[in-house]
Design a protein around this motif. Structure first.
Motif, short mmCIF file in Angstrom:
data_model
loop_
_atom_site.label_atom_id
_atom_site.label_comp_id
_atom_site.label_asym_id
_atom_site.label_seq_id
_atom_site.Cartn_x
_atom_site.Cartn_y
_atom_site.Cartn_z
N UNK A 29 0.81 -1.22 -0.07
CA UNK A 29 -0.04 0.06 -0.03
C UNK A 29 0.77 1.31 0.08
N UNK A 30 1.93 1.19 -0.72
CA UNK A 30 2.90 2.50 -0.83
C UNK A 30 2.03 3.55 -1.61
N UNK A 31 1.75 4.62 -1.11
CA UNK A 31 1.14 5.84 -1.78
C UNK A 31 -0.47 5.79 -1.47
N UNK A 32 -0.94 4.61 -1.10
CA UNK A 32 -2.45 4.49 -0.99
C UNK A 32 -3.17 5.11 -2.04
N UNK A 33 -2.77 4.73 -3.44
CA UNK A 33 -3.64 5.32 -4.62
C UNK A 33 -4.76 4.93 -5.00
N UNK A 170 -7.35 4.84 -19.07
CA UNK A 170 -6.96 3.66 -19.59
C UNK A 170 -5.53 3.20 -19.16
N UNK A 171 -5.14 3.71 -18.04
CA UNK A 171 -3.96 3.54 -17.45
C UNK A 171 -3.98 2.58 -16.17
N UNK A 172 -3.28 1.58 -15.89
CA UNK A 172 -3.62 0.70 -14.60
C UNK A 172 -2.80 1.62 -13.57
N UNK A 173 -3.70 1.69 -12.68
CA UNK A 173 -3.22 2.63 -11.47
C UNK A 173 -2.41 1.49 -10.41
N UNK A 174 -1.15 1.97 -10.35
CA UNK A 174 -0.44 1.06 -9.46
C UNK A 174 0.91 2.01 -8.74
N UNK A 175 1.41 1.52 -7.82
CA UNK A 175 2.63 2.18 -7.21
C UNK A 175 3.58 2.44 -8.13
N UNK A 176 3.99 1.43 -9.02
CA UNK A 176 4.95 1.69 -9.79
C UNK A 176 4.62 3.03 -10.92
N UNK A 177 3.22 2.94 -11.39
CA UNK A 177 2.82 4.39 -12.13
C UNK A 177 2.97 5.60 -11.37
N UNK A 178 2.87 5.53 -10.19
CA UNK A 178 2.76 6.77 -9.07
C UNK A 178 4.38 7.18 -9.16
N UNK A 191 -0.88 13.39 -9.03
CA UNK A 191 -2.21 13.71 -8.17
C UNK A 191 -3.48 12.96 -9.01
N UNK A 192 -3.41 12.61 -10.10
CA UNK A 192 -4.52 11.91 -10.93
C UNK A 192 -4.42 10.41 -10.36
N UNK A 193 -3.29 9.89 -10.21
CA UNK A 193 -3.35 8.80 -9.81
C UNK A 193 -3.59 8.51 -8.44
N UNK A 194 -3.20 9.36 -7.71
CA UNK A 194 -3.38 9.28 -6.03
C UNK A 194 -4.71 9.64 -5.81
N UNK A 195 -5.34 10.28 -6.60
CA UNK A 195 -6.52 11.10 -6.11
C UNK A 195 -6.50 12.36 -5.27
N UNK A 196 -5.33 12.81 -4.94
CA UNK A 196 -5.15 14.09 -3.98
C UNK A 196 -3.69 14.59 -4.66
N UNK A 197 -3.30 15.61 -4.04
CA UNK A 197 -2.02 16.11 -4.34
C UNK A 197 -1.17 15.03 -3.55
N UNK A 198 0.13 14.89 -4.20
CA UNK A 198 1.42 14.19 -3.52
C UNK A 198 1.58 15.10 -2.05
#
Length: 333
Positions: A29-33, A170-178, A191-198
């Motif tokens: 759960x790194x980032x809790x994206x 269309x992008x698989x959300x993952x910690x690697x993507x973040x 921020x889009x991947x996390x749903x909030x600002x980093x």
């Protein structure tokens, strides 16, 4: 959210321990994206349906950090998106009832998949429902997979479910993507991947006081992991010191222009200079009252990578330019 370091011990004063049953999920759960958030929402729904608490099982340190140390190859360790503190805060924000932080060490790493299920999930946590991702592996040498977990669930009396990938545009959300977004300084994508600002939060700590001498006093937060996913100079917002967010400029990294033997020992540090210090905040800083306070810093826009300056004069000019660039960002976006 109740946090357990290691497997929890039943509360003898309670009429019924939560160990008698829980709905749980397992991961770093790194980032809790946003993918994690969707999984946690499903977990909470399943827990409520069964009338049991929701529980997240995570690891510290990250298993890949440990394997990198054992193999003496730091490249195997992933860059860390969030500190443990920030991960736990986000899990709590998602409404999770319990989080079990398992210390990842050799005894845990060497458990066979069957031993992991029996010792951790069944006897340790009383699992009634286990939710995992589509790429979940467990046990020594990652030998366990979803099919094995499902069959063991049937054997031990808990339900097993698998959540498929979560996609955004269309992008698989993952910690690697973040991590990729942060490494590239693409803060809007992160921020889009996390749903909030980093963001990074923590207690304000002492530094060398050099910023004060140069006319740019800073609020300092340690990033405890040696390999943060982001680094550089950022336009930021600071929350937690005043009623409204404060605009600022921050350096996240190892400060290459300074002596690595300074008070922070060359460790990752987030140094934030507020562009317009409120008078009350200036008095707090001068009086030392800000130290120890918990703040959150949202990293909104990357200005540039860390630079090595050859003198304090050039460092001062560089910071002044960063402040001007940050002001332009907040004025024009």
């Amino acid at each position: 959210m109740r946090i357990h370091r290691g497997l929890p011990v039943a509360d003898v004063s309670a009429s019924k321990s939560w160990l008698s049953g829980c709905a749980l999920t397992i991961g770093n759960f790194d980032g809790v994206h946003r993918g994690h958030q969707a999984m946690l929402a499903l977990l909470r729904n399943e827990a409520a349906h069964r009338g049991v608490p929701s529980c997240v099982v995570t690891f510290e340190p990250h298993p890949r950090d440990v394997f990198a140390r054992w193999k003496n190859d730091p490249h195997l360790a992933p860059a860390r998106i969030a500190t443990l503190r920030d991960k736990l805060c986000e899990l709590a924000n998602c409404g999770i009832d319990h989080c079990v932080v398992l210390p990842f060490q050799r005894t845990l790493a060497e458990l066979s998949p069957e031993e992991f299920v029996q010792r951790i999930l069944v006897h340790g946590l009383g699992a009634r429902y286990v939710l995992v991702g589509d790429d979940f592996r467990f046990g020594a040498k990652r030998a366990g997979d979803y099919n094995l977990l499902d069959s063991m669930g049937t054997q031990h009396g808990f339900d097993v479910a698998r959540m498929m990938s979560y996609e955004v545009h269309g992008i698989r959300v993952s910690s690697s993507e973040v991590r990729d977004a942060l490494a590239g300084g693409d803060m809007p994508r992160a921020a889009t991947l996390l749903g909030r600002p980093y963001s990074i939060s923590g207690h304000v700590v002492h530094g060398r006081k050099l910023g004060r001498e140069l006319g740019f006093r800073t609020l300092n937060l340690r990033f405890s992991h040696w390999k943060p996913a982001a680094s550089g100079i950022f336009a930021v917002k600071v929350l937690g010191l005043t009623e409204h967010p404060l605009m600022g400029v921050a350096n996240l990294g190892i400060r290459p222009s300074l002596d690595p033997t300074d008070v922070n020992g060359g460790r990752g540090l987030l140094e934030t200079h507020v562009l317009d210090w409120p008078q009350t905040l200036s008095q707090q800083l001068l009086g030392g009252e800000a130290y120890g306070k918990i703040i959150r810093v949202d990293l909104l826009h990357k200005l540039h990578d860390e630079l090595k300056y050859d003198s304090l004069e050039s460092l001062t000019r560089g910071i002044a330019q960063d402040c001007d660039d940050a002001r332009r960002f907040f004025q024009h976006g």
